[in-house]
Design an enzyme around this catalytic site. Structure first.
Site, mmCIF file in Angstrom:
data_model
loop_
_atom_site.group_PDB
_atom_site.id
_atom_site.type_symbol
_atom_site.label_atom_id
_atom_site.label_comp_id
_atom_site.label_asym_id
_atom_site.label_seq_id
_atom_site.Cartn_x
_atom_site.Cartn_y
_atom_site.Cartn_z
ATOM 1 N N GLU A 16 -13.472 37.058 -23.756
ATOM 2 C CA GLU A 16 -14.107 38.323 -24.140
ATOM 3 C C GLU A 16 -14.061 39.333 -22.997
ATOM 4 O O GLU A 16 -13.866 40.527 -23.228
ATOM 5 C CB GLU A 16 -15.562 38.086 -24.581
ATOM 6 C CG GLU A 16 -15.689 37.493 -25.961
ATOM 7 C CD GLU A 16 -15.096 38.393 -27.056
ATOM 8 O OE1 GLU A 16 -15.207 39.619 -26.947
ATOM 9 O OE2 GLU A 16 -14.509 37.859 -28.000
ATOM 10 N N TYR A 31 -22.783 44.155 -26.321
ATOM 11 C CA TYR A 31 -21.705 43.509 -27.065
ATOM 12 C C TYR A 31 -21.401 42.114 -26.505
ATOM 13 O O TYR A 31 -21.309 41.138 -27.253
ATOM 14 C CB TYR A 31 -20.429 44.368 -27.050
ATOM 15 C CG TYR A 31 -19.255 43.562 -27.546
ATOM 16 C CD1 TYR A 31 -19.120 43.292 -28.906
ATOM 17 C CD2 TYR A 31 -18.330 42.990 -26.669
ATOM 18 C CE1 TYR A 31 -18.089 42.496 -29.383
ATOM 19 C CE2 TYR A 31 -17.306 42.198 -27.132
ATOM 20 C CZ TYR A 31 -17.180 41.954 -28.485
ATOM 21 O OH TYR A 31 -16.174 41.145 -28.939
ATOM 22 N N ASP A 72 -17.032 44.918 -31.591
ATOM 23 C CA ASP A 72 -16.077 45.536 -30.679
ATOM 24 C C ASP A 72 -15.405 46.686 -31.424
ATOM 25 O O ASP A 72 -15.793 47.034 -32.549
ATOM 26 C CB ASP A 72 -15.071 44.501 -30.150
ATOM 27 C CG ASP A 72 -14.153 43.966 -31.242
ATOM 28 O OD1 ASP A 72 -14.335 44.346 -32.435
ATOM 29 O OD2 ASP A 72 -13.254 43.170 -30.929
#
Ligand code: SF4
Length: 354
Positions: A35, A118, A136
């Site tokens: 990520e 996030y 995202d």
């Protein structure tokens, strides 16, 4: 409608999910690294670098013990180097405060360097199955179109509406699958330009598709214009090694660069470079530029001319924590940004293409 979207997406994901190196695992470390890499960087660029990074830093404690230099070197070319520094700092905190185990509590995640809204939700959802919406840019685009969410993407108000929409369709269990399905759909079908709506598994529920308004969503924020920045760089090469300086602050903090300076014009950039070199005991040599390079960073388009330089007579050759001499081979494993490699190619320290 929400149930139909959820079921269609999960069925599509079971059939079509992409085989990515970070898929098929619930190891929070591997998911976290993926990520972080995928923030601001495409899947195509991350794919070849992900396994190499994990080979070098296979777990949290190895990353926590590593020097910042070695982590930046492993990150070279991926850009946005604050991500790598935060990754290492967060690993150190995980070792110090959480016995080396990445916490599953979203609030504890949020307190780690580099974990914004996030990132905390993505790791909690993808690794621990927490029922937390994570959006995202891909998820943002898909849900903006499906639910015709107005407002400029990137604003707090818009993000909250997107997260509310995501929350409505999340299942109570294995929420990470739905998050991953939305990400995949945004990357492969509901793309920014020319989305493939006729193949989309949720087209019958998609309000933008049904009303012929797909191109209006999400509403884009106005992009800042590019600024051209004349730049001069110095290649002081001696014995096959070039002098590089380590950046002290800013995005590229800790990375090695050729001495350079910007100016309002190419001549002004060259004058500024001369002053910068004097501080290093270097001077510009006579003669034409060795080469040139272009580089764009944060809406700034650098047009770089690379000049020959050398140490001034009587100057003791400097080498310290912030000044070093690098051969082309040294650059392979050093913490250098893409710009340094471009200048190294322009002055012949590296071959024309890596
Ligand atoms: Fe995106 Fe088109 Fe699918 Fe709607 S129907 S989610 S716009 S690909």
């Amino acid at each position: 409608m929400e149930t139909s979207i959820r079921n269609s997406l999960l069925a599509w994901f079971r059939r079509e999910k992409r085989q990515l190196p970070w898929r098929g695992t619930t190891d929070p470390y591997r998911i976290w690294v993926s990520e972080v890499m995928l923030q601001q960087t495409t899947v195509a660029a991350v794919r070849p670098r992900y396994d190499a990074f994990l080979e070098r830093f296979p777990d949290v404690s190895t990353l926590a013990d590593a020097s910042e230099d070695s982590v930046l070197a492993a990150w070279s070319g991926l850009g946005y180097y604050a991500r790598a520094r935060n990754l290492r700092r967060a690993a150190q905190i995980v070792v110090r405060d959480h016995e080396g185990r990445i916490p599953d509590d979203p609030l504890a995640l949020r307190s780690l360097p580099g974990f914004g809204e996030y990132m905390s939700a993505a790791v909690a959802s993808l690794a621990f199955g927490s029922r937390l919406p994570a959006a995202d840019a891909n998820v943002d685009r898909v849900l903006s179109r499906v639910f015709v969410i107005r407002g400029r993407t990137g604003t707090r108000a818009h993000r909250l509406r997107v997260l509310e929409a995501a929350d409505r369709i999340l299942p109570s269990r294995r929420a990470g699958d739905l998050t991953a399905a939305l990400m995949d759909l945004g990357q492969t079908v509901c793309t920014p330009r020319a989305p493939r709506c006729p193949e989309c598994p949720i087209r019958t529920s998609c309000v933008a598709y049904r009303t012929g308004t797909v191109s209006r969503y999400p509403e884009k924020k106005a992009k800042e214009p590019f600024v051209d920045v004349p730049t001069a760089a110095a290649a002081a090469v001696s014995g096959g090694r070039a002098l590089l300086v380590r950046r002290e602050a800013g995005w590229l903090s800790g990375m090695w660069e050729f001495p350079s300076a910007a100016g309002a014009s190419p001549a002004a950039a060259r004058r500024a470079l001369r002053a910068r070199l004097a501080e290093l005991g270097l001077g510009l040599d006579r003669g034409a530029p060795l080469g040139s390079a272009n580089h764009t960073i944060a809406r700034r388009r650098l047009a770089i001319r690379v000049f020959p330089a050398s140490e001034r007579r009587g100057t003791k050759r400097r080498s310290s924590a912030d000044v070093g001499w690098f051969s082309g081979a040294d650059l392979e494993n050093a913490a250098v940004p893409t710009l340094t490699r471009k200048i190294a190619r322009a002055c012949g320290l590296l071959p024309a293409r890596d």
